[in-house]
Design a protein around this motif. Sequence first.
Motif, PDB file in Angstrom:
ATOM      1  N   VAL A 190       3.062   0.116  -2.861  1.00 44.39           N
ATOM      2  CA  VAL A 190       2.219   1.011  -2.072  1.00 44.39           C
ATOM      3  C   VAL A 190       1.796   2.186  -2.944  1.00 44.39           C
ATOM      4  CG1 VAL A 190       2.097   2.466  -0.024  1.00 44.39           C
ATOM      5  CG2 VAL A 190       3.454   0.376   0.027  1.00 44.39           C
ATOM      6  N   ALA A 191       0.539   2.622  -2.790  1.00 46.01           N
ATOM      7  CA  ALA A 191       0.053   3.802  -3.505  1.00 46.01           C
ATOM      8  C   ALA A 191      -1.046   4.447  -2.666  1.00 46.01           C
ATOM      9  CB  ALA A 191      -0.473   3.435  -4.889  1.00 46.01           C
ATOM     10  N   PRO A 303     -15.046  -1.162   5.786  1.00 43.82           N
ATOM     11  CA  PRO A 303     -14.080  -2.268   5.693  1.00 43.82           C
ATOM     12  C   PRO A 303     -13.155  -2.120   4.496  1.00 43.82           C
ATOM     13  CG  PRO A 303     -16.239  -2.976   4.936  1.00 43.82           C
ATOM     14  CD  PRO A 303     -16.429  -1.603   5.523  1.00 43.82           C
ATOM     15  N   ALA A 304     -11.961  -2.705   4.651  1.00 39.70           N
ATOM     16  CA  ALA A 304     -11.003  -2.707   3.548  1.00 39.70           C
ATOM     17  C   ALA A 304     -11.471  -3.675   2.470  1.00 39.70           C
ATOM     18  CB  ALA A 304      -9.629  -3.111   4.066  1.00 39.70           C
ATOM     19  N   LEU A 305     -10.989  -3.463   1.261  1.00 35.06           N
ATOM     20  CA  LEU A 305     -11.299  -4.332   0.125  1.00 35.06           C
ATOM     21  C   LEU A 305     -10.084  -5.199  -0.181  1.00 35.06           C
ATOM     22  CD1 LEU A 305     -13.252  -2.200  -2.512  1.00 35.06           C
ATOM     23  CD2 LEU A 305     -13.835  -4.530  -1.806  1.00 35.06           C
ATOM     24  N   LEU A 306     -10.307  -6.508  -0.259  1.00 37.20           N
ATOM     25  CA  LEU A 306      -9.226  -7.428  -0.603  1.00 37.20           C
ATOM     26  C   LEU A 306      -9.469  -7.949  -2.014  1.00 37.20           C
ATOM     27  CD1 LEU A 306      -6.725  -9.070   0.121  1.00 37.20           C
ATOM     28  CD2 LEU A 306      -8.253 -10.828   1.065  1.00 37.20           C
ATOM     29  N   MET A 307      -8.561  -7.608  -2.925  1.00 36.37           N
ATOM     30  CA  MET A 307      -8.633  -8.076  -4.305  1.00 36.37           C
ATOM     31  C   MET A 307      -7.553  -9.138  -4.486  1.00 36.37           C
ATOM     32  SD  MET A 307      -9.264  -4.369  -6.133  1.00 36.37           S
ATOM     33  CE  MET A 307      -8.370  -3.473  -4.861  1.00 36.37           C
ATOM     34  N   ASP A 343      -2.038 -10.321  -4.512  1.00 33.59           N
ATOM     35  CA  ASP A 343      -3.151  -9.752  -3.750  1.00 33.59           C
ATOM     36  C   ASP A 343      -2.963  -8.247  -3.554  1.00 33.59           C
ATOM     37  OD1 ASP A 343      -4.206 -12.256  -3.545  1.00 33.59           O
ATOM     38  OD2 ASP A 343      -3.595 -12.583  -1.455  1.00 33.59           O
ATOM     39  N   THR A 344      -4.090  -7.545  -3.477  1.00 30.97           N
ATOM     40  CA  THR A 344      -4.081  -6.093  -3.236  1.00 30.97           C
ATOM     41  C   THR A 344      -5.108  -5.770  -2.165  1.00 30.97           C
ATOM     42  OG1 THR A 344      -3.419  -5.570  -5.506  1.00 30.97           O
ATOM     43  CG2 THR A 344      -4.467  -3.807  -4.245  1.00 30.97           C
ATOM     44  N   ILE A 414      -2.088  -1.388  -0.784  1.00 33.47           N
ATOM     45  CA  ILE A 414      -0.830  -2.133  -0.727  1.00 33.47           C
ATOM     46  C   ILE A 414      -1.025  -3.432  -1.494  1.00 33.47           C
ATOM     47  CG2 ILE A 414      -0.069  -1.131   1.466  1.00 33.47           C
ATOM     48  CD1 ILE A 414      -1.083  -3.632   2.877  1.00 33.47           C
ATOM     49  N   SER A 415       0.004  -3.886  -2.174  1.00 31.66           N
ATOM     50  CA  SER A 415      -0.096  -5.131  -2.936  1.00 31.66           C
ATOM     51  C   SER A 415       1.240  -5.865  -2.916  1.00 31.66           C
ATOM     52  CB  SER A 415      -0.528  -4.853  -4.382  1.00 31.66           C
ATOM     53  OG  SER A 415       0.423  -4.054  -5.059  1.00 31.66           O
TER      54      SER A 415
END
Length: 426
Positions: A190-191, A303-307, A343-344, A414-415
């Motif tokens: 978490v950051a 929207p959130a970003l999913l990496m 995933d992040t 979060i990742s």
Amino acid sequence: MCPAADGGEPVRRERPADDHTAFAALLEDSAEDLYEHAPCGYLSTLLDGTIAKVNTTLLDWLGYERGDLVGERSFSDLLTVGGRLYHETHYAPLLRMQGEISGIALELRAADGSRLPVLVTSTVKTGGNGQPLLIRTTVFDARDRRKYEEELLRARREAEREREELKRLNTTLQQTLLPSALARVPGLEVAAHYHIASADRVGGDFYDLFPLSAGTWGLFLGDVCGKGAGAAAVTSLVRYTLRAAAVYDPDPAAVLTNLNTVLNHEYHGADPRFCTVVFGLLTFSGGAGEGFRITLAGGGHPPALLMSADGGAEYAHMPGGQLIGVLPHPHIATRTLRLAPGDTLLLHTDGLTEARTAPAAEGERRRDRYGDDALLAFAGALGPTTAPGAVAAVRDLLTTLGPGVDDDTAVLAISVPRPEAARSGL
């Protein structure tokens, strides 16, 4: 002339002869008297600076007798040490080159050792052949001006002191609106980062991550409309309402519905308050190494970003989510995602995408914005990454945009670590 008592021809009143004489005497001051008692100081010096003539006004200001100065001292002798240095290095050379110099602030030393702030103007008098003969100098008493300038300086220093105090208060208030530390989630990195656009006003961005029950955590990130103390009060209400609502019913849509009810109840009529927000419910999706399941509810928020672990990046869109606090019964969009190892997920407020990247051309009001597409490309270039890595990259990006970031920006990431990273302690 006066009207006649009987209404006939008006009677001309003659001014007595002695009145005419006194009035004429007032208007016929001699040139010498005008020079000696002018409301400003006059002095004439030879080209080497020796005082050749000085008026009574300046003598009275400085407390000298005429014989003390004329033929005995130079103009620079009347100056303070700093003024004398300025006179030799700047004033005199400019006067020789230009033939005139005006409005220079200096200090003269009086006979009693006190200092007289003055404004000085000098011109070089030349003869018929153009050769300089002497220097004429006019001296204006600047004591009242100096007092005014000192009062302005004192007021400015006081304003700066108050502004610094306001900044400290705003910083303290801002810190109370953010969690002192995010909850530690086993198996999750978490950051977070909060970028303050202006220290003069408290922003309305907020975020948090907190435990709800065994194996379940709540997280949220959002932005209250407005800035200042009013926005801070709403932000505080929103944060504590979200936490309390999540304990009562952790369903993300129910949490935002409860928040909407509170805002509608507390702020309505002429002073409505609203916010954009994403609330997430985070749970383990299985055994060790299986990752997490997160259900997101969005109320008008970016929207959130999913990496993903394979290096790709996409927005986790939740179409139709409406602002929280505006309507009695807003539509709240939801989406469930699985965060696999590597995933992040990055949540952010619109201060990032609304940042200016270039000034408007002359005559244009529009300015280029960073925008969603640029952020998506930025995230794609990062992947695969981690929560700390993503937040650090966004911090660098905000620094690069500099003054273009004119709104506060909050980011929360979060990742799920890869198994090999977890084993190595990376």
